[in-house]
Design a protein around this motif. Structure first.
Motif, PDB file in Angstrom:
ATOM      1  N   HIS A   1      51.668  49.636  29.377  1.00 25.63           N
ATOM      2  CA  HIS A   1      51.298  50.953  28.852  1.00 25.63           C
ATOM      3  C   HIS A   1      52.156  52.041  29.472  1.00 25.63           C
ATOM      4  O   HIS A   1      52.584  52.979  28.789  1.00 25.63           O
TER       5      HIS A   1
ATOM      6  N   ALA B   1      41.640  55.576  23.670  1.00 22.59           N
ATOM      7  CA  ALA B   1      42.846  54.917  23.163  1.00 22.59           C
ATOM      8  C   ALA B   1      43.000  53.499  23.695  1.00 22.59           C
ATOM      9  O   ALA B   1      43.718  52.689  23.106  1.00 22.59           O
ATOM     10  N   HIS B   2      42.343  53.190  24.796  1.00 27.14           N
ATOM     11  CA  HIS B   2      42.390  51.826  25.325  1.00 27.14           C
ATOM     12  C   HIS B   2      41.459  50.889  24.562  1.00 27.14           C
ATOM     13  O   HIS B   2      41.510  49.673  24.761  1.00 27.14           O
TER      14      HIS B   2
ATOM     15  N   HIS C   1      44.607  55.304  19.730  1.00 25.35           N
ATOM     16  CA  HIS C   1      45.883  55.005  20.379  1.00 25.35           C
ATOM     17  C   HIS C   1      47.041  55.530  19.530  1.00 25.35           C
ATOM     18  O   HIS C   1      48.046  56.017  20.066  1.00 25.35           O
TER      19      HIS C   1
END
Length: 327
Positions: free
Chosen positions: A156, A68-69, A75
């Protein structure tokens, strides 16, 4: 940049683990207290709590979180977990009701006082939670937020908190039997979720149709393989549109099922629950205080109320006809 490994790339979040451990310990202590007091606490609620903690680990620490990064579409999947699935399992676990039932009369009164306080009621009302839910989705997807988050890790963490809180506030009074300080009718719950589906659709369509990447850090430029930033963004939009709306449709089906069961299990002769609209009709039709229980009185099922309503209409007609006749 090397490709994340689906089996080995798990991250550590000690602060989140500590919070989860403390919350889970408190929950299990509450369950134990209920059992000692002879209160049956359904295993399904405890399972929902455990499920919420497991999903949180998946969203924050698994290889899905690692991907997801780098990939916007992955994400987006974690976003749906954080803002819809995890809050749903938390609501179904009913921690507020557990706190009430496990803390004795005094503790239960304190929890009830907090949940029914006007500030709490406002924060958990659809009038507040729906705009917040919409603002979170739009603000974190259709602005430069995702690009900033890819460059600053602390954003985040803030995003995770905001997603869980906004989803929880939306679902708390609308799903299941958790004590929320509200007693929303099933039609209001249904319409609330229907309105909340709008931001999911908007964000998904915009991400699919936008011809420039809003977060260039995602995609091939960062990962070294996979779709480019624009294609990655388009896939993320499709996941938000179909996935978000699909999850919301399941919630609508759940509320509809609860609505049907509530009507089916209503005892014969038991008055239906009166909504604010019916109560306004009752007060306009009858004198205030004309019934003993305004919250359960069914004006449509009372012949005397119908006769009073017709008499009132006749009186209003006579009052209007008098001045006209004199003119």
């Amino acid at each position: 940049m090397t490709r994340p490994d689906i089996l080995t790339d798990w991250t550590a979040t000690p602060v989140w683990w500590a919070v989860m451990a403390i919350a889970t310990a408190a929950y299990l202590v509450g369950v134990a207290r209920c059992r000692r007091a002879g209160v049956a606490w359904p295993w399904s609620r405890t399972a929902s709590w455990v499920g919420a903690m497991a999903l949180l680990v998946v969203a924050l620490n698994s290889s899905a979180a690692a991907f997801a990064h780098h990939l916007f579409w992955m994400h987006m999947i974690t976003h749906l977990l954080l803002i819809m699935v995890i809050p749903l399992t938390l609501v179904l676990a009913q921690p507020v009701r557990l706190a009430m039932e496990s803390s004795g009369p005094v503790g239960a009164g304190r929890v009830r006082a907090v949940m029914t306080h006007r500030v709490t009621r406002f924060l958990t009302s659809p009038a507040f939670s729906v705009p917040v839910y919409a603002a979170v989705l739009v603000g974190t997807h259709l602005t430069g937020f995702q690009q900033a988050m890819s460059e600053h890790g602390w954003i985040h963490t803030g995003e995770t908190v905001v997603y869980i809180v906004s989803g929880y506030l939306l679902l708390l009074p609308t799903i299941g039997g958790e004590f929320s300080g509200h007693d929303l009718s099933h039609p209001v719950r249904f319409v609330t979720l229907l309105i909340a589906m709008g931001p999911d659709t908007l964000v998904g369509i915009v991400l699919m149709l936008t011809d420039r990447p809003l977060a260039p850090a995602y995609g091939e430029s960062r990962l070294g393989w996979g779709p480019d930033a624009l294609a990655d963004q388009n896939i993320a939009g499709a996941i938000m549109w179909f996935g978000g709306d699909g999850l919301m449709m399941l919630l609508l089906v759940l509320v509809a099922g609860q609505w049907i069961r509530a009507e089916t299990h209503r005892k014969p002769g038991e008055a239906r629950r009166v909504s604010w609209l019916d109560r306004a009709r009752q007060e306009a039709t009858l004198a205030p205080g004309a019934t003993d229980d305004a919250d359960s009185y069914d004006i449509d099922g009372d012949d005397a109320a119908l006769a009073a309503y017709n008499a009132r209409l006749a009186a209003l007609h006579a009052a209007e006809s008098g001045p006209r006749a004199r003119r």
